[in-house]
Design a protein around this motif. Structure first.
Motif, short mmCIF file in Angstrom:
data_model
loop_
_atom_site.label_atom_id
_atom_site.label_comp_id
_atom_site.label_asym_id
_atom_site.label_seq_id
_atom_site.Cartn_x
_atom_site.Cartn_y
_atom_site.Cartn_z
N LEU A 62 0.82 -1.22 0.00
CA LEU A 62 0.00 0.00 0.00
C LEU A 62 0.85 1.26 0.00
O LEU A 62 0.41 2.32 -0.45
N GLN A 63 2.06 1.18 0.50
CA GLN A 63 2.96 2.33 0.49
C GLN A 63 3.71 2.46 -0.82
O GLN A 63 4.18 3.53 -1.17
N SER A 64 3.83 1.34 -1.55
CA SER A 64 4.73 1.31 -2.69
C SER A 64 4.07 1.33 -4.06
O SER A 64 4.70 1.73 -5.03
N PHE A 65 2.84 0.86 -4.16
CA PHE A 65 2.24 0.63 -5.48
C PHE A 65 0.89 1.32 -5.63
O PHE A 65 0.24 1.66 -4.65
N LEU A 66 0.50 1.49 -6.87
CA LEU A 66 -0.85 1.92 -7.22
C LEU A 66 -1.63 0.68 -7.61
O LEU A 66 -1.06 -0.31 -8.09
N PHE A 67 -2.96 0.73 -7.45
CA PHE A 67 -3.79 -0.43 -7.70
C PHE A 67 -5.02 -0.07 -8.51
O PHE A 67 -5.51 1.06 -8.43
N THR A 68 -5.54 -1.05 -9.24
CA THR A 68 -6.87 -0.92 -9.81
C THR A 68 -7.84 -1.39 -8.73
O THR A 68 -7.44 -2.05 -7.77
N CYS A 69 -9.11 -1.09 -8.89
CA CYS A 69 -10.09 -1.54 -7.90
C CYS A 69 -10.20 -3.06 -7.89
O CYS A 69 -10.43 -3.66 -6.84
N ALA A 70 -10.02 -3.69 -9.03
CA ALA A 70 -10.06 -5.16 -9.07
C ALA A 70 -8.93 -5.75 -8.22
O ALA A 70 -9.14 -6.69 -7.45
N GLN A 71 -7.75 -5.16 -8.33
CA GLN A 71 -6.63 -5.62 -7.50
C GLN A 71 -6.88 -5.31 -6.04
O GLN A 71 -6.61 -6.13 -5.16
N GLY A 72 -7.43 -4.13 -5.77
CA GLY A 72 -7.75 -3.74 -4.40
C GLY A 72 -8.78 -4.65 -3.78
O GLY A 72 -8.68 -5.01 -2.59
N GLN A 73 -9.73 -5.08 -4.57
CA GLN A 73 -10.76 -5.99 -4.09
C GLN A 73 -10.13 -7.30 -3.62
O GLN A 73 -10.44 -7.80 -2.54
N ARG A 74 -9.21 -7.82 -4.40
CA ARG A 74 -8.52 -9.05 -4.00
C ARG A 74 -7.68 -8.84 -2.75
O ARG A 74 -7.59 -9.71 -1.90
N LEU A 75 -7.08 -7.67 -2.64
CA LEU A 75 -6.27 -7.37 -1.47
C LEU A 75 -7.14 -7.32 -0.20
O LEU A 75 -6.77 -7.88 0.83
N VAL A 76 -8.29 -6.69 -0.30
CA VAL A 76 -9.20 -6.63 0.84
C VAL A 76 -9.68 -8.04 1.20
O VAL A 76 -9.78 -8.39 2.37
N GLU A 77 -9.94 -8.84 0.20
CA GLU A 77 -10.40 -10.21 0.45
C GLU A 77 -9.31 -11.06 1.11
O GLU A 77 -9.62 -12.01 1.82
N CYS A 78 -8.05 -10.69 0.91
CA CYS A 78 -6.95 -11.43 1.54
C CYS A 78 -6.97 -11.30 3.06
O CYS A 78 -6.47 -12.17 3.77
N VAL A 79 -7.51 -10.20 3.57
CA VAL A 79 -7.58 -10.00 5.02
C VAL A 79 -8.99 -10.24 5.52
O VAL A 79 -9.38 -9.73 6.56
N GLY A 80 -9.73 -11.03 4.81
CA GLY A 80 -11.15 -11.25 5.05
C GLY A 80 -11.54 -11.78 6.42
O GLY A 80 -12.71 -11.83 6.74
N ASP A 81 -10.58 -12.16 7.25
CA ASP A 81 -10.92 -12.71 8.55
C ASP A 81 -11.26 -11.65 9.59
O ASP A 81 -11.78 -11.94 10.64
N SER A 82 -10.98 -10.39 9.29
CA SER A 82 -11.21 -9.32 10.26
C SER A 82 -11.84 -8.11 9.58
O SER A 82 -11.24 -7.51 8.69
N ALA A 83 -13.03 -7.76 10.04
CA ALA A 83 -13.72 -6.59 9.47
C ALA A 83 -12.90 -5.32 9.69
O ALA A 83 -12.85 -4.45 8.81
N ILE A 84 -12.24 -5.22 10.84
CA ILE A 84 -11.44 -4.03 11.14
C ILE A 84 -10.28 -3.91 10.15
O ILE A 84 -10.04 -2.84 9.59
N GLN A 85 -9.58 -5.00 9.91
CA GLN A 85 -8.46 -4.97 8.97
C GLN A 85 -8.95 -4.69 7.55
O GLN A 85 -8.29 -3.97 6.80
N MET A 86 -10.09 -5.25 7.19
CA MET A 86 -10.63 -5.00 5.85
C MET A 86 -10.93 -3.51 5.68
O MET A 86 -10.64 -2.93 4.62
N LYS A 87 -11.49 -2.88 6.71
CA LYS A 87 -11.79 -1.44 6.63
C LYS A 87 -10.50 -0.64 6.53
O LYS A 87 -10.41 0.29 5.72
N GLU A 88 -9.49 -1.01 7.32
CA GLU A 88 -8.21 -0.29 7.28
C GLU A 88 -7.58 -0.38 5.90
O GLU A 88 -7.07 0.61 5.37
N VAL A 89 -7.62 -1.57 5.31
CA VAL A 89 -7.04 -1.75 3.97
C VAL A 89 -7.84 -0.96 2.94
O VAL A 89 -7.27 -0.29 2.08
#
Length: 124
Positions: free
Chosen positions: A14-41
């Motif tokens: 998140l500090q180093s790269f730019l993302f498309t929303c499709a990539q961002g969606q997958r990134l959020v899904e990677c932390v899917g075990d915690s609603a708080i972490q998903m919101k932070e991402v």
């Protein structure tokens, strides 16, 4: 991969790269075990998106409407803060430019004053 390692990698990405929303969606899904972490991402991702008009794809990953409202609020607050910071930087830049112009004007005046002194002195 351990959860802590995953968090570190996501933070680095998140500090180093730019993302498309499709990539961002997958990134959020990677932390899917915690609603708080998903919101932070999701919040951190917004500033790094090349297609923020598609942010709803990322919002759809969040578990509840309350989570989505919190992300919206955080993004609006961050945008307001950034606008104020940008305005402050513009003001600071204007102040620096004004100081430089003043110094330049003063330097120019000193140079003109010296040339006048030389003209006043009789040549002998």
């Amino acid at each position: 991969m351990a959860n802590d390692e995953r968090k570190k990698l996501i933070k680095l990405a998140l500090q180093s790269f730019l993302f498309t929303c499709a990539q961002g969606q997958r990134l959020v899904e990677c932390v899917g075990d915690s609603a708080i972490q998903m919101k932070e991402v999701a919040i951190a991702l917004y500033a790094r998106l090349v297609d923020p008009h598609r942010f709803s794809r990322i919002m759809d990953c969040l578990y509840s409407e309350v989570d989505r409202d919190e992300v919206r609020e955080a993004i609006l607050h961050r945008d307001d803060s950034q606008d104020r910071a940008d305005q402050g930087e513009k003001a600071t830049k204007k102040d620096r430019e004004k100081k430089m112009k003043t110094k330049k004007d003063e330097t120019g005046k000193k140079g003109k004053d010296k040339s006048k002194e030389r003209k006043k002195q009789p040549q002998g």
